[in-house]
Design an enzyme around this catalytic site. Structure first.
Site, PDB file in Angstrom:
ATOM      1  N   GLY A 195      39.933  37.668  38.802  1.00  0.00           N
ATOM      2  CA  GLY A 195      39.149  36.624  38.175  1.00  0.00           C
ATOM      3  C   GLY A 195      37.659  36.899  38.242  1.00  0.00           C
ATOM      4  O   GLY A 195      37.201  38.028  38.035  1.00  0.00           O
ATOM      5  N   CYS A 196      36.879  35.861  38.549  1.00  0.00           N
ATOM      6  CA  CYS A 196      35.422  35.991  38.577  1.00  0.00           C
ATOM      7  C   CYS A 196      34.933  36.955  39.646  1.00  0.00           C
ATOM      8  O   CYS A 196      33.795  37.434  39.565  1.00  0.00           O
ATOM      9  CB  CYS A 196      34.780  34.620  38.791  1.00  0.00           C
ATOM     10  SG  CYS A 196      35.044  33.468  37.418  1.00  0.00           S
ATOM     11  N   ALA A 197      35.750  37.263  40.637  1.00  0.00           N
ATOM     12  CA  ALA A 197      35.364  38.226  41.671  1.00  0.00           C
ATOM     13  C   ALA A 197      35.554  39.663  41.213  1.00  0.00           C
ATOM     14  O   ALA A 197      35.158  40.600  41.910  1.00  0.00           O
ATOM     15  CB  ALA A 197      36.172  37.977  42.949  1.00  0.00           C
TER      16      ALA A 197
END
Length: 374
Positions: free
Chosen positions: A158-160
């Site tokens: 995801g955003c990581a």
């Protein structure tokens, strides 16, 4: 200012391991062709949800409060005015993710003054679609990489994914002197839009997320020695937080999990995770000349500025990227890093983002040398 002040162990994966330097030879970003101003997104959301979502009027202000001026999409805004199933979204993901990956990869190689045959490793990061063969395998039919190139597709960060992708690519590159790795990060977050889901989380997602890609060449070849340099990386995962961020998946595709508690987690728990990562390598927040944060949203930025002792709006690069592109998930932090490079920032940077797991990601990058070198 002393630009490189890490102890020797901090520049390696583990204390005592052989030191192999990793250099960021190029970093580029690309977006798809359809620019959607936030005012247009708001109008179209009202068309889709206004008559079907009783609480739409109360939540419509999320578009105004998101601190976003525009976003980019792989599809024209009219596509979002009707339903689409998982099959259609998967086909569109494979088509457009491959195109964006191709454009980013070509540009990254050009900026690094390399040919496709010079690449030893390809790391591909994405969490907004499913493809087997994976996108980097499809890319090998468009770009003449060597047939023995190592491939690592990564899903689910995801955003990581931007920070952890950079860390995984760095770790692989530093595992053997002389390797060159091409990192490609592509997210088509717009394809997670759900016409059928009359939920607050879906409306918030429609106000925040856009599409984009980034690519970087990372090298441990002595011929590529220089700056920016990639140092230590790591992560922290909190227990019992699987419901904070991620996907629910059904016949109509991905349905976003996006809890309101994320800014609170940053305020209450992120500082200890950050300090723990730094202390394991003999560092403190004082050793960071500037953070390079994933701008997940306006409230997230407010909390990150407090953590790093910046005034409100002090993380200017992050705010600029959020305003111009929205939240593109994984590649967004790499847009911020590119902004810092282009504006001539110097020193020891900490790239950081938060993603499903729930996980905080960290990667040190030392910027020096000539402006815009990467």
């Amino acid at each position: 200012m002393n630009l490189i002040r890490f102890p020797s162990a901090a520049m390696t994966a583990h204390a005592g391991s052989p030191t192999v330097a990793a250099t960021l030879r190029s970093l580029v970003t690309v977006v798809p062709p359809h620019r959607i101003p936030q005012s247009v997104a708001k109008e179209r959301a009202r068309e889709v949800f206004g008559s079907r979502m009783p609480f739409f009027d109360q939540l419509e202000q999320v578009f105004d409060n998101a601190a976003i001026e525009a976003r980019y999409s792989c599809l024209p805004v009219e596509w979002f005015l009707g339903p689409a199933d998982f099959e259609e979204k998967t086909r569109l993901y494979q088509q457009h993710a491959t195109t964006l990956a191709h454009d980013a990869a070509r540009l990254a190689l050009e900026r690094a003054h390399l040919q496709p045959q010079d690449i030893d490793v390809i790391v591909f990061v994405s969490s907004t679609g499913i493809s087997t063969p994976s996108i980097e395998a499809r890319l090998m039919n468009r770009i003449p990489f060597r047939s023995d190139v190592m491939r690592l597709p990564i899903f689910g960060l995801g955003c990581a994914g931007g920070v952890l992708g950079l860390t995984r690519a760095t770790q692989m590159t530093r595992s053997q002197a002389g390797l060159r790795c091409l990192l490609i990060v592509v997210e088509l977050s717009s394809l997670a839009f759900r016409y059928d889901r009359l939920t607050k989380s879906n409306l918030v997602a429609s106000a925040l997320f856009g599409d984009g890609a980034a690519a970087a060449v990372i090298s441990s070849d002595p011929r590529d020695a220089g700056s920016p340099a990639l140092g230590i990386g790591g992560e922290h995962s909190w227990a019992n937080t699987l419901d904070v961020m991620g996907w629910n998946i059904d016949a109509n595709g991905f349905d976003v999990i996006f809890q309101q508690s994320i800014p609170q987690i940053i305020a209450e728990h992120y500082p200890a995770a950050l300090d723990g990562f730094l202390s394991r390598h003999g560092l403190t927040r004082a050793d960071i000349d500037r953070p390079c944060c994933h701008p997940g949203g306006a409230k997230v930025m407010d909390e990150l500025e407090k953590v790093f002792d910046y005034p409100k709006f002090g993380l200017d690069a992050e705010r600029r990227v959020l305003a111009a592109y929205g939240n593109m998930s994984a590649p967004t932090v790499l847009f911020v890093l590119e902004d810092l490079l282009k504006t001539g920032r110097r020193g020891d940077m900490l790239a950081s983002s938060l993603g499903p797991g729930f996980t905080a990601a960290f990667q040190m990058v030392t910027l020096g040398g000539e402006a815009g070198e990467a």
